[in-house]
Each structure stands twice: as C-alpha cells, then as structure tokens.
Design a protein around this motif. Structure first.
Motif, mmCIF file in Angstrom:
data_model
loop_
_atom_site.group_PDB
_atom_site.id
_atom_site.type_symbol
_atom_site.label_atom_id
_atom_site.label_comp_id
_atom_site.label_asym_id
_atom_site.label_seq_id
_atom_site.Cartn_x
_atom_site.Cartn_y
_atom_site.Cartn_z
ATOM 1 N N ARG A 62 16.122 12.775 14.764
ATOM 2 C CA ARG A 62 15.522 13.750 15.680
ATOM 3 C C ARG A 62 14.205 14.134 15.018
ATOM 4 O O ARG A 62 14.165 14.958 14.111
ATOM 5 N N ILE A 63 13.117 13.501 15.481
ATOM 6 C CA ILE A 63 11.837 13.647 14.799
ATOM 7 C C ILE A 63 10.820 14.309 15.721
ATOM 8 O O ILE A 63 10.541 13.811 16.814
ATOM 9 N N LEU A 64 10.291 15.407 15.261
ATOM 10 C CA LEU A 64 9.219 16.099 15.958
ATOM 11 C C LEU A 64 7.912 15.427 15.547
ATOM 12 O O LEU A 64 7.644 15.271 14.360
ATOM 13 N N MET A 65 7.144 14.968 16.514
ATOM 14 C CA MET A 65 5.917 14.224 16.221
ATOM 15 C C MET A 65 4.731 14.804 16.976
ATOM 16 O O MET A 65 4.877 15.257 18.106
ATOM 17 N N SER A 66 3.566 14.748 16.334
ATOM 18 C CA SER A 66 2.309 15.055 17.003
ATOM 19 C C SER A 66 1.673 13.732 17.378
ATOM 20 O O SER A 66 1.542 12.845 16.531
ATOM 21 N N VAL A 67 1.313 13.603 18.631
ATOM 22 C CA VAL A 67 0.649 12.393 19.104
ATOM 23 C C VAL A 67 -0.609 12.781 19.866
ATOM 24 O O VAL A 67 -0.722 13.892 20.380
ATOM 25 N N ALA A 68 -1.535 11.844 19.920
ATOM 26 C CA ALA A 68 -2.783 12.090 20.646
ATOM 27 C C ALA A 68 -2.971 11.009 21.695
ATOM 28 O O ALA A 68 -2.872 9.814 21.397
ATOM 29 N N SER A 69 -3.238 11.440 22.910
ATOM 30 C CA SER A 69 -3.620 10.508 23.965
ATOM 31 C C SER A 69 -5.147 10.483 23.994
ATOM 32 O O SER A 69 -5.790 11.058 23.114
ATOM 33 N N ASP A 70 -5.712 9.869 24.990
ATOM 34 C CA ASP A 70 -7.169 9.844 25.081
ATOM 35 C C ASP A 70 -7.749 11.192 25.497
ATOM 36 O O ASP A 70 -8.938 11.434 25.354
ATOM 37 N N THR A 71 -6.885 12.111 25.955
ATOM 38 C CA THR A 71 -7.398 13.388 26.439
ATOM 39 C C THR A 71 -6.893 14.621 25.691
ATOM 40 O O THR A 71 -7.503 15.670 25.787
ATOM 41 N N ARG A 72 -5.775 14.499 24.973
ATOM 42 C CA ARG A 72 -5.253 15.680 24.301
ATOM 43 C C ARG A 72 -4.257 15.337 23.207
ATOM 44 O O ARG A 72 -3.749 14.234 23.131
ATOM 45 N N PHE A 74 -0.533 16.543 21.618
ATOM 46 C CA PHE A 74 0.653 17.296 21.991
ATOM 47 C C PHE A 74 1.826 16.897 21.103
ATOM 48 O O PHE A 74 1.780 15.899 20.401
ATOM 49 N N THR A 75 2.863 17.717 21.157
ATOM 50 C CA THR A 75 4.053 17.508 20.341
ATOM 51 C C THR A 75 5.158 16.943 21.221
ATOM 52 O O THR A 75 5.380 17.422 22.332
ATOM 53 N N VAL A 76 5.845 15.925 20.702
ATOM 54 C CA VAL A 76 6.969 15.314 21.402
ATOM 55 C C VAL A 76 8.138 15.233 20.429
ATOM 56 O O VAL A 76 7.968 15.380 19.222
ATOM 57 N N ILE A 77 9.319 14.974 20.961
ATOM 58 C CA ILE A 77 10.481 14.791 20.109
ATOM 59 C C ILE A 77 11.036 13.389 20.337
ATOM 60 O O ILE A 77 11.133 12.923 21.457
ATOM 61 N N CYS A 78 11.329 12.735 19.238
ATOM 62 C CA CYS A 78 11.773 11.345 19.263
ATOM 63 C C CYS A 78 13.191 11.289 18.706
ATOM 64 O O CYS A 78 13.417 11.614 17.541
ATOM 65 N N PHE A 79 14.144 10.886 19.552
ATOM 66 C CA PHE A 79 15.527 10.809 19.119
ATOM 67 C C PHE A 79 15.866 9.411 18.613
ATOM 68 O O PHE A 79 15.015 8.534 18.546
ATOM 69 N N ASP A 80 17.107 9.212 18.278
ATOM 70 C CA ASP A 80 17.576 8.083 17.483
ATOM 71 C C ASP A 80 17.124 6.704 17.976
ATOM 72 O O ASP A 80 16.553 5.939 17.211
ATOM 73 N N ARG A 81 17.391 6.363 19.204
ATOM 74 C CA ARG A 81 17.102 5.003 19.682
ATOM 75 C C ARG A 81 15.630 4.659 19.554
ATOM 76 O O ARG A 81 15.262 3.582 19.071
ATOM 77 N N GLU A 130 11.762 22.602 24.585
ATOM 78 C CA GLU A 130 10.333 22.889 24.491
ATOM 79 C C GLU A 130 9.436 21.657 24.596
ATOM 80 O O GLU A 130 8.316 21.743 25.082
ATOM 81 N N HIS A 131 9.909 20.486 24.129
ATOM 82 C CA HIS A 131 9.041 19.320 24.001
ATOM 83 C C HIS A 131 9.483 18.167 24.889
ATOM 84 O O HIS A 131 10.668 18.002 25.171
ATOM 85 N N LEU A 132 8.510 17.349 25.283
ATOM 86 C CA LEU A 132 8.805 16.118 26.003
ATOM 87 C C LEU A 132 9.577 15.176 25.098
ATOM 88 O O LEU A 132 9.429 15.201 23.876
ATOM 89 N N ARG A 133 10.397 14.318 25.689
ATOM 90 C CA ARG A 133 11.203 13.357 24.948
ATOM 91 C C ARG A 133 10.527 11.988 24.960
ATOM 92 O O ARG A 133 10.013 11.558 25.987
ATOM 93 N N VAL A 134 10.573 11.312 23.817
ATOM 94 C CA VAL A 134 10.121 9.926 23.746
ATOM 95 C C VAL A 134 11.344 9.075 24.049
ATOM 96 O O VAL A 134 12.274 9.016 23.252
ATOM 97 N N SER A 135 11.366 8.430 25.208
ATOM 98 C CA SER A 135 12.534 7.616 25.558
ATOM 99 C C SER A 135 12.358 6.167 25.122
ATOM 100 O O SER A 135 13.344 5.471 24.903
ATOM 101 N N GLN A 136 11.122 5.717 24.969
ATOM 102 C CA GLN A 136 10.837 4.374 24.461
ATOM 103 C C GLN A 136 9.556 4.425 23.655
ATOM 104 O O GLN A 136 8.647 5.190 23.968
ATOM 105 N N VAL A 137 9.500 3.572 22.629
ATOM 106 C CA VAL A 137 8.278 3.471 21.835
ATOM 107 C C VAL A 137 8.059 2.000 21.480
ATOM 108 O O VAL A 137 9.009 1.284 21.149
ATOM 109 N N PHE A 138 6.802 1.556 21.601
ATOM 110 C CA PHE A 138 6.418 0.191 21.252
ATOM 111 C C PHE A 138 5.183 0.252 20.373
ATOM 112 O O PHE A 138 4.123 0.698 20.831
#
Length: 161
Positions: A62-72, A74-81, A130-138
């Motif tokens: 369960r990892i809280l991450m800061s990521v940047a898109s081209d416009t902002r 934000f903080t997301v949460i990344c679970f096990d899978r 509070e945070h959006l979930r990362v359901s997939q990451v590549f």
C-alpha cells in the motif's frame, strides 16, 4: 483530481512514502490485521479448519505516491497488484529484504524516482478515501527493471539459480 471513470494517463513518479509501504492481512481471507505479528484473524479463527497455510498472515503493498502529469502533481495510492510491477516482488519479500538492508525503502524511492509510467487511475470504492487508486501501472522506459533487482545489485545480493 476528480475522475468519473477509470482514466489512463502518462505520469512521472516523483516520490513514494517510505515508512508505511505495506500492511498485514490474513493469509486465508485477506482481511486487514493489526500490525502486531501475533494477532490472528478473528473471522478465520472461528473456522480453524481453513488455517492450513504455514503463516497466518502476509503483507500486501500500500504505497502512497506523488506523480506528475503534464498539467499537475497529485497523490495516488498504489496497492499490491500494481505495486508488484514496480517492485518486482511481493511485499513480504521486500519487507524481509528491508530488514536485512537498512534504508531499502529510501533507496527504492530513489531508484524509482523520475520513472515515466502509464497508470490507470480509478475512484476509490470507499467514499471516505482521500486518494485516487492506481489500478494498473506500466513502466515506459525500455530498460526498466523492477526495484528489487536494482536493490539486489546495489547491496551485492546474489540470486540463486
């Protein structure tokens, strides 16, 4: 950032929470358990015939991450899978590695910092979250290798063949 349906976007991973990257769950039903290693699942305790596993609990990322898109940013949460893609191992393996090698979480943060990733973000199922979930990451870099591989090289840990 508000989204109505799952959204895929390209981001840069800026930082990860280093102190609380996993949590314990029952190895049978995956219900969350307290951090106390001796605590057992109350639900599965009632059904002890299911307790055929060698360990009554396991860890999940369960990892809280800061990521940047081209416009902002934000903080997301990344679970096990999804986290396993970045780490290349289970949360238990990472936890055990971190016990033997100080500053592993901080080093993993530095290893993954700046990685370009394509993520699919979804709204949390829990309305109070509070945070959006990362359901997939590549990972987008062609030479990407999971953090555990780089950590093993860094600490000089040989892998068995």
């Amino acid at each position: 950032m508000e989204i109505e349906k799952p959204t895929t976007m390209m981001c840069t991973l800026l930082a990860m929470e280093q102190t609380n990257f996993c949590y314990r769950v029952c190895s049978v039903c995956e219900r969350t358990l307290p951090d106390n290693p001796t605590s057992l699942c109350n639900f599965c305790n009632l059904n002890s015939s299911k307790q055929s596993h060698s360990s009554p609990s396991k860890r999940l990322f369960r990892i809280l991450m800061s990521v940047a898109s081209d416009t902002r940013v934000f903080t997301v949460i990344c679970f096990d899978r999804a986290a396993k893609v970045l780490f290349g191992c289970s949360a238990d393996e990472f936890f055990d590695f971190a016990k033997l090698h100080p500053f592993t979480a901080a080093t993993a943060n530095r290893i993954l910092e700046g990685e370009m990733i394509k993520v699919t973000l979804s709204r949390p199922k829990n309305g109070n979250a509070e945070h959006l979930r990362v359901s997939q990451v590549f990972p987008l870099r062609s030479g990407f290798q999971p953090a555990i591989q780089t950590l093993k090289e860094f600490y000089g840990v040989r892998t068995g063949s």
